[in-house]
Write a protein that holds these residues in place. Structure first.
Motif, short mmCIF file in Angstrom:
data_model
loop_
_atom_site.label_atom_id
_atom_site.label_comp_id
_atom_site.label_asym_id
_atom_site.label_seq_id
_atom_site.Cartn_x
_atom_site.Cartn_y
_atom_site.Cartn_z
N ALA A 73 39.56 41.89 40.20
CA ALA A 73 38.79 43.21 40.43
C ALA A 73 38.92 44.18 39.14
CB ALA A 73 39.45 43.45 41.72
N ASP A 74 40.01 43.78 38.45
CA ASP A 74 40.36 44.83 37.60
C ASP A 74 39.15 44.73 36.35
OD1 ASP A 74 42.27 46.13 38.44
OD2 ASP A 74 44.00 45.00 37.81
N ASP A 75 38.31 43.89 36.40
CA ASP A 75 37.41 43.35 35.35
C ASP A 75 35.96 43.31 35.85
OD1 ASP A 75 35.96 42.84 33.28
OD2 ASP A 75 37.16 41.31 32.70
N PRO A 76 35.29 44.13 36.63
CA PRO A 76 34.17 44.35 37.50
C PRO A 76 33.05 43.72 36.47
CG PRO A 76 34.86 46.47 37.27
CD PRO A 76 35.96 45.68 36.68
N ALA A 77 32.86 43.95 35.24
CA ALA A 77 32.04 43.84 34.35
C ALA A 77 31.92 42.19 34.25
CB ALA A 77 32.12 44.49 33.00
N LEU A 78 33.04 41.78 33.98
CA LEU A 78 33.06 40.20 33.86
C LEU A 78 32.57 39.51 35.29
CD1 LEU A 78 33.55 37.85 32.22
CD2 LEU A 78 36.02 37.89 32.99
N ALA A 79 33.03 39.84 36.21
CA ALA A 79 32.54 39.61 37.61
C ALA A 79 31.08 39.44 38.02
CB ALA A 79 33.64 40.10 38.68
N ALA A 80 30.52 40.86 37.36
CA ALA A 80 29.20 41.00 37.80
C ALA A 80 28.21 40.04 36.76
CB ALA A 80 28.74 42.20 37.36
N GLU A 81 28.76 39.66 35.41
CA GLU A 81 27.98 38.67 34.52
C GLU A 81 28.14 37.15 35.40
OE1 GLU A 81 29.83 38.47 30.80
OE2 GLU A 81 29.72 40.59 30.60
N ARG A 82 29.17 37.10 36.01
CA ARG A 82 29.42 35.60 36.80
C ARG A 82 28.39 35.61 37.91
NH1 ARG A 82 35.78 35.07 36.07
NH2 ARG A 82 35.78 34.74 34.03
N ILE A 83 28.51 36.63 38.75
CA ILE A 83 27.53 36.77 39.88
C ILE A 83 26.00 36.70 39.35
CG2 ILE A 83 26.59 37.87 41.78
CD1 ILE A 83 29.69 39.17 41.77
N ALA A 84 25.63 37.42 38.47
CA ALA A 84 24.47 37.47 37.87
C ALA A 84 23.83 36.03 37.41
CB ALA A 84 24.12 38.45 36.91
#
Length: 90
Positions: A73-84
């Motif tokens: 959760a401290d890296d929402p940008a990376l998580a968003a890339e994975r989800i996208a």
């Protein structure tokens, strides 16, 4: 019913993820209780996924609806890339 500190933390992290996902052109809806984020691709309205946020011994993590970890959760940008990427490949 008032929200607990843990729910506030979940909502905080999910809101950060929502901002990042919107930068990828995805639509997000934050559910208040229990806190979770519904993510959909506007080009394929049938494709949607729910992501929540959970505390684990190593910190807070975003998690798919089936329980697999998306990312820290401290890296929402990376998580968003994975989800996208996952939504784009469906």
């Amino acid at each position: 019913m008032s929200a607990t500190p843990r729910e506030h933390t979940r909502t905080y992290f999910l809101a950060k993820l929502a901002r990042e996902l919107e930068l990828h052109g995805l639509i997000t809806t934050l559910r208040a209780y229990p806190p979770a984020l519904r993510v959909s691709d506007p080009d394929t309205a049938m494709l949607a996924e729910t992501v929540d946020c959970v505390p684990l011994p190593e910190g807070w993590f975003y998690r798919w609806s089936w329980g697999e970890i998306v990312g820290l959760a401290d890296d929402p940008a990376l998580a968003a890339e994975r989800i996208a990427r996952v939504l784009a490949n469906r």
